[in-house]
Design a protein around this motif. Structure first.
Motif, PDB file in Angstrom:
ATOM      1  N   GLY A  59       3.802  18.657   9.906  1.00 48.98           N
ATOM      2  CA  GLY A  59       4.070  20.063  10.148  1.00 48.98           C
ATOM      3  C   GLY A  59       4.753  20.713   8.962  1.00 48.98           C
ATOM      4  N   LEU A  60       5.440  21.822   9.237  1.00 49.99           N
ATOM      5  CA  LEU A  60       6.093  22.593   8.185  1.00 49.99           C
ATOM      6  C   LEU A  60       7.440  23.124   8.652  1.00 49.99           C
ATOM      7  CD1 LEU A  60       3.114  24.858   7.014  1.00 49.99           C
ATOM      8  CD2 LEU A  60       3.999  22.850   5.802  1.00 49.99           C
ATOM      9  N   VAL A  61       8.393  23.169   7.733  1.00 49.27           N
ATOM     10  CA  VAL A  61       9.640  23.912   7.934  1.00 49.27           C
ATOM     11  C   VAL A  61       9.522  25.181   7.096  1.00 49.27           C
ATOM     12  CG1 VAL A  61      12.137  23.942   7.633  1.00 49.27           C
ATOM     13  CG2 VAL A  61      10.985  21.828   8.304  1.00 49.27           C
ATOM     14  N   THR A  62       9.764  26.334   7.696  1.00 54.68           N
ATOM     15  CA  THR A  62       9.631  27.607   6.988  1.00 54.68           C
ATOM     16  C   THR A  62      10.927  28.410   7.074  1.00 54.68           C
ATOM     17  OG1 THR A  62       8.558  28.457   8.989  1.00 54.68           O
ATOM     18  CG2 THR A  62       7.133  27.858   7.169  1.00 54.68           C
ATOM     19  N   TYR A  63      11.086  29.294   6.101  1.00 49.15           N
ATOM     20  CA  TYR A  63      12.308  30.107   5.971  1.00 49.15           C
ATOM     21  C   TYR A  63      11.936  31.581   5.960  1.00 49.15           C
ATOM     22  CZ  TYR A  63      16.133  32.430   3.419  1.00 49.15           C
ATOM     23  OH  TYR A  63      17.121  33.289   3.018  1.00 49.15           O
ATOM     24  N   ALA A  64      12.763  32.395   6.590  1.00 48.00           N
ATOM     25  CA  ALA A  64      12.566  33.846   6.570  1.00 48.00           C
ATOM     26  C   ALA A  64      13.910  34.532   6.393  1.00 48.00           C
ATOM     27  CB  ALA A  64      11.898  34.307   7.865  1.00 48.00           C
ATOM     28  N   VAL A  65      13.893  35.663   5.700  1.00 52.24           N
ATOM     29  CA  VAL A  65      15.116  36.428   5.473  1.00 52.24           C
ATOM     30  C   VAL A  65      14.795  37.909   5.624  1.00 52.24           C
ATOM     31  CG1 VAL A  65      14.717  36.467   2.969  1.00 52.24           C
ATOM     32  CG2 VAL A  65      17.028  36.855   3.867  1.00 52.24           C
ATOM     33  N   SER A  66      15.726  38.669   6.182  1.00 51.60           N
ATOM     34  CA  SER A  66      15.530  40.104   6.359  1.00 51.60           C
ATOM     35  C   SER A  66      15.639  40.818   5.013  1.00 51.60           C
ATOM     36  CB  SER A  66      16.552  40.669   7.342  1.00 51.60           C
ATOM     37  OG  SER A  66      17.872  40.448   6.876  1.00 51.60           O
ATOM     38  N   GLU A  67      15.120  42.032   4.946  1.00 53.86           N
ATOM     39  CA  GLU A  67      15.111  42.787   3.693  1.00 53.86           C
ATOM     40  C   GLU A  67      16.522  43.043   3.169  1.00 53.86           C
ATOM     41  OE1 GLU A  67      12.797  46.327   3.793  1.00 53.86           O
ATOM     42  OE2 GLU A  67      10.957  45.309   4.419  1.00 53.86           O
ATOM     43  N   ASP A  68      17.464  43.223   4.077  1.00 57.50           N
ATOM     44  CA  ASP A  68      18.840  43.484   3.626  1.00 57.50           C
ATOM     45  C   ASP A  68      19.623  42.213   3.314  1.00 57.50           C
ATOM     46  OD1 ASP A  68      19.372  42.432   6.132  1.00 57.50           O
ATOM     47  OD2 ASP A  68      20.168  44.288   6.974  1.00 57.50           O
ATOM     48  N   GLY A  69      18.984  41.065   3.516  1.00 57.20           N
ATOM     49  CA  GLY A  69      19.624  39.796   3.190  1.00 57.20           C
ATOM     50  C   GLY A  69      20.694  39.338   4.153  1.00 57.20           C
ATOM     51  N   LYS A  70      20.821  40.024   5.280  1.00 57.21           N
ATOM     52  CA  LYS A  70      21.878  39.672   6.231  1.00 57.21           C
ATOM     53  C   LYS A  70      21.439  38.623   7.254  1.00 57.21           C
ATOM     54  CE  LYS A  70      24.544  43.967   5.977  1.00 57.21           C
ATOM     55  NZ  LYS A  70      25.107  45.113   6.737  1.00 57.21           N
ATOM     56  N   ASN A  71      20.167  38.589   7.581  1.00 56.89           N
ATOM     57  CA  ASN A  71      19.663  37.671   8.600  1.00 56.89           C
ATOM     58  C   ASN A  71      18.786  36.600   7.966  1.00 56.89           C
ATOM     59  OD1 ASN A  71      20.420  38.986  11.374  1.00 56.89           O
ATOM     60  ND2 ASN A  71      19.722  40.673  10.069  1.00 56.89           N
ATOM     61  N   HIS A  72      19.028  35.368   8.385  1.00 56.65           N
ATOM     62  CA  HIS A  72      18.309  34.222   7.828  1.00 56.65           C
ATOM     63  C   HIS A  72      17.809  33.340   8.970  1.00 56.65           C
ATOM     64  CE1 HIS A  72      20.016  34.874   3.689  1.00 56.65           C
ATOM     65  NE2 HIS A  72      20.910  35.519   4.427  1.00 56.65           N
ATOM     66  N   ALA A  73      16.649  32.727   8.766  1.00 55.50           N
ATOM     67  CA  ALA A  73      16.093  31.860   9.813  1.00 55.50           C
ATOM     68  C   ALA A  73      15.346  30.684   9.204  1.00 55.50           C
ATOM     69  CB  ALA A  73      15.162  32.651  10.719  1.00 55.50           C
ATOM     70  N   LEU A  74      15.476  29.540   9.849  1.00 57.66           N
ATOM     71  CA  LEU A  74      14.665  28.359   9.569  1.00 57.66           C
ATOM     72  C   LEU A  74      13.937  27.994  10.848  1.00 57.66           C
ATOM     73  CD1 LEU A  74      16.996  25.828   7.677  1.00 57.66           C
ATOM     74  CD2 LEU A  74      15.007  26.996   6.719  1.00 57.66           C
ATOM     75  N   ALA A  75      12.702  27.534  10.723  1.00 57.94           N
ATOM     76  CA  ALA A  75      11.966  27.100  11.912  1.00 57.94           C
ATOM     77  C   ALA A  75      10.986  26.007  11.523  1.00 57.94           C
ATOM     78  CB  ALA A  75      11.220  28.279  12.543  1.00 57.94           C
ATOM     79  N   SER A  76      10.661  25.160  12.487  1.00 53.40           N
ATOM     80  CA  SER A  76       9.681  24.101  12.245  1.00 53.40           C
ATOM     81  C   SER A  76       8.558  24.180  13.269  1.00 53.40           C
ATOM     82  CB  SER A  76      10.352  22.724  12.297  1.00 53.40           C
ATOM     83  OG  SER A  76      11.049  22.537  13.517  1.00 53.40           O
TER      84      SER A  76
END
Length: 285
Positions: A59-76
């Protein structure tokens, strides 16, 4: 037509689909069992559930961040084979899972499944391979003195978020602090610490480790008056191995992680505190 619990149970046994999916299928077709089976197959639910026992080690682990840089997420997102994990459809969905976590901050796996589980089932039906939503983490910066370091290993099987605080908010964007945050995320990816420091370690884990070495020393015939000393030394060594701040730094093992943080503090003229981290590894899901 009233849908009985027995009808739902029979359809579940026939198709392997989820209880709520079976009930919905029966409602949609007016209680006709065969049409309900077809309805589930059309939606990919029966096929998906029949595959649910198969191992999902890739599978994959992916990262996402909001445009303002305040919110961060990791998911698999997990699947059975690396071949499927490299496919565009799977990668697109894996990124969508991370963005779903970023936007909605689900409380648990069931909540995430409710948001995007149907799309996972649809891809299972399309590709013909079992998939599962894996672990996830999300973080929202509450103040300007917070720094988030992130790292996803180049094989996309390990992802890390590390959280820091600086004494002066202006230093949150200092390149040296951002570099430190990134390097600490790489440290966590490589060394898989259990806690920040010895005080943060689960006491049960420490006691279990101590008990192992006490028994080992006794089995080796060590005198009672030094058994405890041997156990204490073993626990201190264990703490250095599993506590982030005490670990040898991966880029210079003559220094500890705490040493590297102190050096960066001197360089930027500010205090830097590591407040936590999140680590997701596919094999650990």
């Amino acid at each position: 037509m009233a849908i009985s619990a027995q009808m739902v149970k029979d359809l579940r046994e026939k198709t392997g689909a989820g209880m709520m999916d079976c009930k919905k299928a029966l409602v949609e077709v007016g209680g006709d069992m065969e049409k309900a089976v077809d309805w589930l197959r059309q939606k990919g639910m029966a096929k998906a559930e029949k595959k649910s026992g198969r191992a999902t080690a890739e599978g994959l682990v992916t990262y996402a961040v909001s445009e303002d840089g305040k919110n961060h997420a990791l998911a698999s997102l997990l699947c059975e084979t690396d071949f499927v994990a490299r496919g565009d459809q799977f990668q697109d969905l894996a990124r969508k899972v991370a963005n779903t976590v970023l936007q909605h901050k689900p409380a648990d796996g069931d909540a995430l499944n409710g948001l995007i589980g149907d799309e996972v089932k649809q891809l299972i039906a399309s590709v013909g391979e079992n998939m599962q939503l894996g672990k996830f983490a999300c973080y929202k910066k509450q103040a300007d003195d917070e720094v988030v370091g992130q790292y996803v290993h180049n094989n996309n099987k390990i992802g890390v978020l590390v959280f820091l605080k600086v004494g002066k908010p202006a230093d949150a964007t200092n390149p040296e602090v951002e570099k430190l945050a990134r390097n600490l995320a790489m440290q966590v990816a490589a060394s898989n610490p259990l806690a920040l420091d010895p005080a943060s370690l689960d006491p049960a884990v420490v006691e279990r480790e101590r008990a192992v070495y006490i028994q080992k020393a006794k089995d080796e015939g060590k005198p009672d008056n030094i058994v405890e000393k041997i156990a204490d030394g073993a626990v201190r060594k264990f703490e250095k191995e599993v506590c982030l701040l005490a670990q040898p730094y991966i880029r210079d093992d003559k220094k500890s992680v705490a040493d590297i943080i102190r050096e960066t503090e001197k360089e930027v003229g500010d205090t830097i505190t590591v407040t936590g981290f999140e680590r997701i590894q596919l094999a650990a899901d």
